[in-house]
Scaffold this motif. Structure first.
Motif, mmCIF file in Angstrom:
data_model
loop_
_atom_site.group_PDB
_atom_site.id
_atom_site.type_symbol
_atom_site.label_atom_id
_atom_site.label_comp_id
_atom_site.label_asym_id
_atom_site.label_seq_id
_atom_site.Cartn_x
_atom_site.Cartn_y
_atom_site.Cartn_z
ATOM 1 N N ALA A 1 0.829 -1.208 0.000
ATOM 2 C CA ALA A 1 0.000 0.000 0.000
ATOM 3 C C ALA A 1 0.864 1.259 0.000
ATOM 4 N N THR B 1 -3.560 1.284 -3.863
ATOM 5 C CA THR B 1 -4.599 1.820 -3.006
ATOM 6 C C THR B 1 -5.334 0.665 -2.370
ATOM 7 N N ASN B 2 -5.602 0.806 -1.099
ATOM 8 C CA ASN B 2 -6.381 -0.185 -0.380
ATOM 9 C C ASN B 2 -7.836 0.257 -0.420
ATOM 10 N N ARG B 3 -8.689 -0.538 -1.010
ATOM 11 C CA ARG B 3 -10.107 -0.192 -1.109
ATOM 12 C C ARG B 3 -10.919 -0.778 0.028
ATOM 13 N N SER C 1 -4.225 -0.530 -8.258
ATOM 14 C CA SER C 1 -3.466 0.583 -8.819
ATOM 15 C C SER C 1 -4.477 1.548 -9.427
ATOM 16 N N ASP C 2 -4.347 2.816 -9.093
ATOM 17 C CA ASP C 2 -5.248 3.835 -9.643
ATOM 18 C C ASP C 2 -4.634 4.562 -10.829
ATOM 19 N N GLU D 1 -8.048 2.051 -13.272
ATOM 20 C CA GLU D 1 -7.724 1.243 -12.109
ATOM 21 C C GLU D 1 -7.398 -0.179 -12.552
#
Length: 111
Positions: A20, A25-27, A38-39, A51
């Protein structure tokens, strides 16, 4: 050897968490699910995405389920592992797979 699926989940989640800080990104981060995305805007063939899924671990139905976006290339099999027992050897393989998957994402400039 770990056989408690919550303990297995927590162990694998702990191995995933450092990613992270490396551009993912941790959703979802709950008691039963942890995922990384990944954004970064990427183009794959004719498609453009904003994403890209990297990996997730879920504790469900008395097992931990690890899903990845780099399965066959890295895990030498399906991108989904159902884990009922976790020993040091398997944990080392999971950690290596995450590291290789990360390098693959870096090479493709997905993260």
């Amino acid at each position: 050897m770990k056989t408690d699926f919550i303990e297995i989940f927590q162990t694998i989640r702990a191995a995933m968490q450092p990613y992270a800080t490396l551009g993912f990104t941790n959703r979802e981060n709950s008691d039963t699910t942890y995922d990384l995305w990944s954004d970064k805007n990427i183009k794959t063939g004719p498609d453009q995405r904003s994403e890209t899924f990297f990996a997730s671990i879920t504790a469900a139905h008395h097992e931990a389920i690890l899903k990845t976006n780099f399965g066959a290339e890295v895990l030498k099999g399906a991108p989904v592992l159902k884990i009922k027992e976790l020993d040091e050897g398997l944990m080392n393989q999971i950690e290596e797979a995450l590291a290789v998957g990360y390098r693959l994402f870096k090479e493709k400039e997905w993260v």
